[in-house]
Design an enzyme around this catalytic site. Structure first.
Site, PDB file in Angstrom:
ATOM      1  N   LYS A  24       0.836  -1.211   0.000  1.00  0.00           N
ATOM      2  CA  LYS A  24       0.000   0.000   0.000  1.00  0.00           C
ATOM      3  C   LYS A  24       0.865   1.253   0.000  1.00  0.00           C
ATOM      4  O   LYS A  24       0.635   2.194  -0.758  1.00  0.00           O
ATOM      5  CB  LYS A  24      -0.908  -0.004   1.233  1.00  0.00           C
ATOM      6  CG  LYS A  24      -1.595   1.319   1.465  1.00  0.00           C
ATOM      7  CD  LYS A  24      -2.336   1.380   2.783  1.00  0.00           C
ATOM      8  CE  LYS A  24      -1.529   1.826   3.951  1.00  0.00           C
ATOM      9  NZ  LYS A  24      -1.324   3.260   4.126  1.00  0.00           N
ATOM     10  N   ARG A  94      -4.253  10.536   4.817  1.00  0.00           N
ATOM     11  CA  ARG A  94      -3.163  11.531   4.871  1.00  0.00           C
ATOM     12  C   ARG A  94      -2.233  11.476   3.670  1.00  0.00           C
ATOM     13  O   ARG A  94      -1.624  12.471   3.303  1.00  0.00           O
ATOM     14  CB  ARG A  94      -2.320  11.323   6.147  1.00  0.00           C
ATOM     15  CG  ARG A  94      -2.766  12.182   7.273  1.00  0.00           C
ATOM     16  CD  ARG A  94      -3.825  11.502   8.103  1.00  0.00           C
ATOM     17  NE  ARG A  94      -4.587  12.476   8.848  1.00  0.00           N
ATOM     18  CZ  ARG A  94      -5.867  12.315   9.147  1.00  0.00           C
ATOM     19  NH1 ARG A  94      -6.520  11.245   8.751  1.00  0.00           N
ATOM     20  NH2 ARG A  94      -6.498  13.231   9.833  1.00  0.00           N
ATOM     21  N   CYS A 118      -4.842  12.831  13.729  1.00  0.00           N
ATOM     22  CA  CYS A 118      -5.597  11.627  13.371  1.00  0.00           C
ATOM     23  C   CYS A 118      -5.476  10.625  14.495  1.00  0.00           C
ATOM     24  O   CYS A 118      -4.893  10.915  15.542  1.00  0.00           O
ATOM     25  CB  CYS A 118      -5.124  11.043  12.050  1.00  0.00           C
ATOM     26  SG  CYS A 118      -3.550  10.216  12.158  1.00  0.00           S
ATOM     27  N   PRO A 124       2.097  16.564  11.287  1.00  0.00           N
ATOM     28  CA  PRO A 124       2.568  17.844  10.737  1.00  0.00           C
ATOM     29  C   PRO A 124       2.988  17.717   9.273  1.00  0.00           C
ATOM     30  O   PRO A 124       3.207  16.612   8.767  1.00  0.00           O
ATOM     31  CB  PRO A 124       3.763  18.199  11.621  1.00  0.00           C
ATOM     32  CG  PRO A 124       4.149  16.956  12.325  1.00  0.00           C
ATOM     33  CD  PRO A 124       2.990  16.011  12.282  1.00  0.00           C
ATOM     34  N   ASP A 126       5.295  20.289   8.050  1.00  0.00           N
ATOM     35  CA  ASP A 126       6.374  21.280   7.919  1.00  0.00           C
ATOM     36  C   ASP A 126       7.527  20.794   7.035  1.00  0.00           C
ATOM     37  O   ASP A 126       8.119  21.571   6.284  1.00  0.00           O
ATOM     38  CB  ASP A 126       6.893  21.676   9.302  1.00  0.00           C
ATOM     39  CG  ASP A 126       7.325  20.470  10.133  1.00  0.00           C
ATOM     40  OD1 ASP A 126       6.572  19.483  10.168  1.00  0.00           O
ATOM     41  OD2 ASP A 126       8.422  20.505  10.729  1.00  0.00           O
ATOM     42  N   ILE A 329       7.750   7.258  16.833  1.00  0.00           N
ATOM     43  CA  ILE A 329       7.395   7.938  15.577  1.00  0.00           C
ATOM     44  C   ILE A 329       6.091   8.740  15.705  1.00  0.00           C
ATOM     45  O   ILE A 329       6.038   9.903  15.334  1.00  0.00           O
ATOM     46  CB  ILE A 329       7.266   6.929  14.399  1.00  0.00           C
ATOM     47  CG1 ILE A 329       8.513   6.045  14.295  1.00  0.00           C
ATOM     48  CG2 ILE A 329       6.995   7.659  13.077  1.00  0.00           C
ATOM     49  CD1 ILE A 329       9.781   6.699  13.815  1.00  0.00           C
TER      50      ILE A 329
HETATM   51  C1  UD1 Z   1       4.451   6.926   6.198  1.00  0.00           C
HETATM   52  C2  UD1 Z   1       3.581   5.699   6.029  1.00  0.00           C
HETATM   53  C3  UD1 Z   1       3.007   5.258   7.368  1.00  0.00           C
HETATM   54  C4  UD1 Z   1       4.141   5.024   8.371  1.00  0.00           C
HETATM   55  C5  UD1 Z   1       5.031   6.272   8.436  1.00  0.00           C
HETATM   56  C6  UD1 Z   1       6.264   6.050   9.312  1.00  0.00           C
HETATM   57  C7  UD1 Z   1       2.715   5.999   3.795  1.00  0.00           C
HETATM   58  C8  UD1 Z   1       1.542   6.260   2.923  1.00  0.00           C
HETATM   59  N1  UD1 Z   1       2.498   6.044   5.111  1.00  0.00           N
HETATM   60  O1  UD1 Z   1       3.630   7.977   6.687  1.00  0.00           O
HETATM   61  O2  UD1 Z   1       2.295   4.035   7.171  1.00  0.00           O
HETATM   62  O3  UD1 Z   1       3.585   4.801   9.649  1.00  0.00           O
HETATM   63  O4  UD1 Z   1       5.499   6.614   7.119  1.00  0.00           O
HETATM   64  O5  UD1 Z   1       6.995   4.976   8.847  1.00  0.00           O
HETATM   65  O6  UD1 Z   1       3.797   5.715   3.321  1.00  0.00           O
HETATM   66  N2  UD1 Z   1       6.713  14.589  10.488  1.00  0.00           N
HETATM   67  C9  UD1 Z   1       6.945  15.915  10.794  1.00  0.00           C
HETATM   68  N3  UD1 Z   1       6.733  16.834   9.805  1.00  0.00           N
HETATM   69  C10 UD1 Z   1       6.312  16.496   8.562  1.00  0.00           C
HETATM   70  C11 UD1 Z   1       6.083  15.133   8.266  1.00  0.00           C
HETATM   71  C12 UD1 Z   1       6.302  14.195   9.252  1.00  0.00           C
HETATM   72  O7  UD1 Z   1       7.330  16.253  11.902  1.00  0.00           O
HETATM   73  O8  UD1 Z   1       6.145  17.386   7.709  1.00  0.00           O
HETATM   74  C13 UD1 Z   1       6.927  13.569  11.528  1.00  0.00           C
HETATM   75  C14 UD1 Z   1       5.693  12.721  11.840  1.00  0.00           C
HETATM   76  O9  UD1 Z   1       4.854  13.355  12.765  1.00  0.00           O
HETATM   77  C15 UD1 Z   1       6.318  11.467  12.377  1.00  0.00           C
HETATM   78  C16 UD1 Z   1       7.613  11.336  11.557  1.00  0.00           C
HETATM   79  O10 UD1 Z   1       7.872  12.632  11.031  1.00  0.00           O
HETATM   80  O11 UD1 Z   1       6.669  11.663  13.724  1.00  0.00           O
HETATM   81  C17 UD1 Z   1       7.554  10.334  10.435  1.00  0.00           C
HETATM   82  O12 UD1 Z   1       6.422  10.610   9.625  1.00  0.00           O
HETATM   83  P1  UD1 Z   1       6.433  10.319   8.071  1.00  0.00           P
HETATM   84  O13 UD1 Z   1       7.584   9.428   7.768  1.00  0.00           O
HETATM   85  O14 UD1 Z   1       6.339  11.599   7.327  1.00  0.00           O
HETATM   86  O15 UD1 Z   1       5.093   9.516   7.904  1.00  0.00           O
HETATM   87  P2  UD1 Z   1       4.146   9.473   6.637  1.00  0.00           P
HETATM   88  O16 UD1 Z   1       4.941   9.690   5.402  1.00  0.00           O
HETATM   89  O17 UD1 Z   1       2.961  10.336   6.881  1.00  0.00           O
END
Ligand code: UD1
Length: 420
Positions: A24, A94, A118, A124, A126, A329
């Site tokens: 997925k 998301r 969620c 976030p 950012d 995470i």
């Molecule tokens: C993706 C996966 C999800 C998985 C996650 C972590 C997809 C569709 N989803 O989610 O299943 O649980 O990786 O392996 O691939 N963060 C920030 N700022 C941002 C973006 C993220 O602080 O702009 C933080 C998040 O809150 C989190 C961490 O970074 O603590 C990792 O998130 P991220 O790797 O971005 O997760 P997703 O890509 O949303």
């Protein structure tokens, strides 16, 4: 409301073969990548899960024509007709934010709803926003939306403050159509990020050092069509490994990629579960009578995946002794614990840690799924619980698992789905 019912009493050990579906988390960015070209993208091994349909609904609104048959998808965006990912779509999934980079790069503008919080914590954006600003986009946050514009993105050096899967994917896609060279540092290196890079290469992108934390991307003027097979879902595979371990069964997983599961396999073996790699795409799990407890800390790949944390917590309720599961995470990813307590587990939550004392016998109860991986963990608990388990809000499961109950049934589980 859909419910999953499990009859754990006298549940047989799960035995047999199960074919793992496409990932997925790899197919969603691959679909978003279709926005980068006028030509057709053909994807094979596409899992038929709700998130894929949600992504296709969003892509249709943006101008895509798609056709999905069995597990093959063809998608083409000859012309982008809208730049908006609505609040309704982004809150239901998301990963909709993955259209932000491609829209900006090809269309010059994007209006994407902020996801807000969620069931698993704050989400976030950012990292996505700062990265795209560095590529020259002008971004405003207004009325709950990310409003981004850019005449032409320009290559630059970006060091991500934190590893983000979606942030890395958005920036790779945007940089592929930017002018000049982009260097991305501290990239997420999840197999799904690597899979996206491989698709982009086939489309004509120039990406160096794929699989490393520093990527060098030389922007090109145009990308073209491609055919690509999506990698197997490592989280679905991990869930079946735990199902085999919990039920003391013996399951062969086919069409999987054991290499992507190295940490999960190491942790299972540490607890005494027998894992046999049969070849590069098949693996066998055999349960054990006595599981050893252990401490687990989730971290970015190649660390222990947060998406396996809930399922592993269920396994540790059956280990003899105390296990501490630390979730680093996401900040609210313990919703499944409250439901497990209702089934008789002995778990205490202390900030980002779940302290699990085993071994506890679980008893069937009516419980409610709150998010995708939490619902998978409840199904696992229901497999070994004594008596009937009713899982409400079962639709969460369908977001990321293709026919989970059908596959479990074929292995001998007593499981069924009911519509209310
Ligand atoms: C993706 C996966 C999800 C998985 C996650 C972590 C997809 C569709 N989803 O989610 O299943 O649980 O990786 O392996 O691939 N963060 C920030 N700022 C941002 C973006 C993220 O602080 O702009 C933080 C998040 O809150 C989190 C961490 O970074 O603590 C990792 O998130 P991220 O790797 O971005 O997760 P997703 O890509 O949303």
């Amino acid at each position: 409301m859909e419910k999953i019912i499990l009859y754990g009493n006298n549940n047989p050990e799960l035995k047999g073969k199960v074919k793992i579906s496409g990932a997925k988390n790899a197919v969603l960015p691959a679909i978003a990548a279709a926005l980068l070209t006028k030509e057709k993208i053909r994807l094979k091994n596409v899992p038929l899960v709700t998130d894929v349909h949600t992504m296709l609904t969003l892509m249709k609104e943006l101008g895509a024509e798609s056709n999905i048959r069995k597990n093959s998808l063809s998608i083409q965006v000859k012309k982008i007709i809208s730049d908006e990912a609505s609040y309704q779509l982004v809150t239901s999934m998301r990963a909709s934010i993955l259209v932000l980079g491609p829209l900006l790069a090809r269309y010059g503008k994007a209006l994407v709803s902020l996801p807000g919080g969620c069931a698993i914590g704050s989400r976030p954006t950012d990292i996505h926003i700062h990265g795209l600003e560095k590529l020259g986009a002008s971004i405003q946050l207004k009325h709950g939306y990310i409003n981004a514009t850019a005449k032409q993105l320009k290559g630059t050096e970006i060091e991500f403050e934190k590893k983000s899967v979606g942030g890395t994917e958005n920036l790779i896609m945007a940089a592929s159509l930017a002018t000049g060279e982009t260097i991305l540092k501290n990239c997420a290196i999840e197999p799904e990020v690597v899979d996206l890079c491989k698709l982009l290469l086939k489309m004509g992108a120039k990406i160096e050092d794929i699989g490393s934390e520093t990527l060098v991307i030389k922007g090109v003027k145009e990308l073209g069509g491609a055919t690509h097979e999506i990698i197997p879902d490592r989280i679905e595979a991990g869930t079946f490994l735990i199902a085999g371990a919990l039920t003391k069964g013996s399951i062969v997983l086919t069409r999987t990629k054991p290499k992507d599961l190295t940490t999960v396999i190491e942790r299972l073996r540490y607890s005494g579960v027998k894992i046999n790699k049969l070849n590069s795409h098949s693996i066998q799990v055999t349960g054990t009578d006595k599981l050893k407890p252990q401490d687990i800390t989730t971290s970015p790949y190649p660390g222990f995946p947060t998406d396996m944390q809930a399922q592993f917590s269920v396994l540790m309720t059956q280990a003899e002794g105390t296990s501490i599961i630390s979730e680093t995470i996401f900040d609210r990813r313990f919703a499944h614990i409250n439901e497990l307590l209702r089934m008789g587990a002995n778990i205490e939550i202390s900030s980002d840690k779940a302290i699990i004392k085993g071994k506890t016998f679980l008893s069937g109860a009516e419980i409610t799924a709150t998010d995708l991986r939490a619902s998978a963990s409840l199904v696992l608990a229901g497999l070994i619980a004594n008596g009937k388990t009713v899982i409400n809000e079962a639709h969460h499961l369908d977001r990321g698992y293709e026919k989970l109950e059908v596959k479990l049934k074929s292995l001998g589980a007593r499981i069924e789905r009911l519509q209310d």
